[in-house]
Write an enzyme that holds these catalytic residues in place. Structure first.
Site: not given
Length: 447
Positions: A250, A174, A370
């Site tokens: 995450h 990720e 992000c």
């Protein structure tokens, strides 16, 4: 030689929409099917980029993906003209069609993992695009991401690019959303902290029960090998399965680091104390390492997820102080704003809090952290970067004009099936690649 950390923010694409595609992302799911505003989203992102530039930071722009992804639809059996492919896919396979319209590439923390030259065996900055295999809609990104990164960081003397890891869940990667680098100074060798959700080859280890653990230990180890990192300067920590099941999809939803500061929640990690001791040992004693733990009694996991307290940026300002770049949701929460105000008074490097409105991103499941990809670099390495992607007053004005010219005010779920939207998007992206001097990075440009 001067060293610093540059932030490259994802530019929100012209088809920005709320599809609710990400299982495990509470904000994404709760806003599914709402009408979005691509123009407002892009301008909010650009305003944050410009604000960091004005604070004295090196700020860059990372181009969005082409959406809808007609090429994937063709691979899945839809044929005819582009308009026919879109129309038929929207009718016959609506869930698949929504996925190939995903706006998620705006969150460039998932674009790649990056190791600076101070850490790598060959003294180059290394880039590995994330394969994002856990979510179909995100697994479509890595090839174009790699093209864009190579167009931004072309100079082979300074930059090394790797192919994304095998497209298999055993090596689910990720990207930088699960990676933090701690160091005494950007130009000195640091400790790279890789956070994973599960062990791919050992089902006896702890794992979440409700939501998926997207990132594996094996992926972390592979990226560390590709980047030529020393074992003595790498730490692998497992994310707490219980917080994954609470919507912490995450690590950057529960922890964030910068230089000699790790800011994290009490429940963030498995075997916390042992791993933090390892981190301290590998970091060394030349510079104090600040481990700022937020207790449950101070901010709950639920409130941290709701406000994205940890999906903030911790940056080092030119005056030597650190600042937290937070979404306005943190300011609007009495609990979180009180905590942040108190944090500024503590004996830590964090002395400033700056709040920014990124609500279009927040509603789709991503906060300030992000939206950015971090690259620690020297002045010489900065000069080797494609200069057209670096934010300045002229680029800010040009990109705002570009958004005004090409973006719709609103997009609903039904609008995604409008074949004209694809043409509008391609026209916009073709012009963007000229503004950013990227060359042909998109499938439609490569034939």
């Amino acid at each position: 030689m001067k060293f610093f950390e540059a932030n490259f923010d994802g530019l929100v694409g012209p088809t920005h929409n709320y599809a609710g595609l990400s299982i495990g992302n509470v904000a994404s799911l709760s806003n599914a099917k709402n009408t979005s505003s691509p123009r407002q989203a892009a301008k909010q992102g650009l305003s944050k980029m410009k604000a960091l530039h004005d604070l004295g930071m090196v700020q860059g722009v990372l181009a969005p993906q082409e959406r809808p992804d007609v090429y994937t639809l063709r691979r899945l059996g839809f044929s005819g003209s582009d308009a026919q492919v879109i129309t038929n896919a929207a009718k016959q396979a609506p869930a698949v069609f929504k996925a190939v319209c995903s706006a998620s590439s705006m969150w460039t923390a998932n674009a790649a993992t990056i190791s600076p030259s101070a850490d790598t065996a060959d003294g180059k900055i290394h880039f590995t695009p994330a394969n994002l295999t856990n979510k179909f809609h995100r697994s479509l990104e890595p090839v174009t991401t790699g093209n864009i990164l190579q167009a931004m960081f072309r100079n082979q003397e300074h930059f090394a690019h790797h192919t994304h890891l095998p497209d298999n869940d055993h090596f689910g990667d990720e990207g930088a959303a699960n990676h933090t680098r701690l160091c005494s100074a950007y130009g000195k060798r640091g400790v790279e902290l890789f956070v994973f959700g599960r062990y791919a080859f050992d089902s006896s280890k702890p794992a979440p029960q409700r939501f998926p653990a997207r990132h594996t230990l094996e992926a972390c180890e592979a990226v560390a090998r590709l980047h030529g990192l020393s074992d003595e300067h790498v730490v692998y920590m497992q994310q707490n399965p219980d917080v994954i099941d609470q919507g912490v999809f995450h690590n950057d939803v529960i922890a964030v680091g910068n230089q000699n500061v790790l800011f994290y929640h009490q429940q963030a990690f498995v075997d916390s104390q042992t791993k933090l001791n390892e981190l301290q040992r590998k970091f060394g004693n030349d510079t104090e390492l600040f481990l700022i733990e937020v207790k449950d009694s101070e901010v709950s996991v639920a409130e941290a997820v709701k406000t994205y307290l940890f999906n903030t940026q911790v940056i080092s300002l030119p005056n030597g102080e650190m600042a937290i770049i937070a979404p306005t949701e943190c300011q609007e929460s009495a609990t979180v704003s009180a905590y942040l105000n108190e944090l500024k008074q503590r004996n830590t490097p964090i002395k400033q809090i700056h709040y920014y409105d990124v609500k279009q991103s927040m509603r789709n499941g991503g906060g300030p952290a992000c939206l950015r990809l971090r690259v620690a670099m020297s002045e010489q390495e900065k000069q080797a970067v494609n200069q057209h992607v670096l934010m300045n007053d002229q680029l800010f004005a040009t990109l705002n004009q570009w958004v005004d010219k090409h973006y719709r005010d609103e997009i609903s779920e039904a609008d995604l099936a409008d074949p004209q939207l694809l043409q509008e998007s391609r026209t916009a992206l073709d012009e963007l690649t000229q503004i950013l001097n990227l060359g042909s990075v998109y499938p439609f440009q490569r034939g």
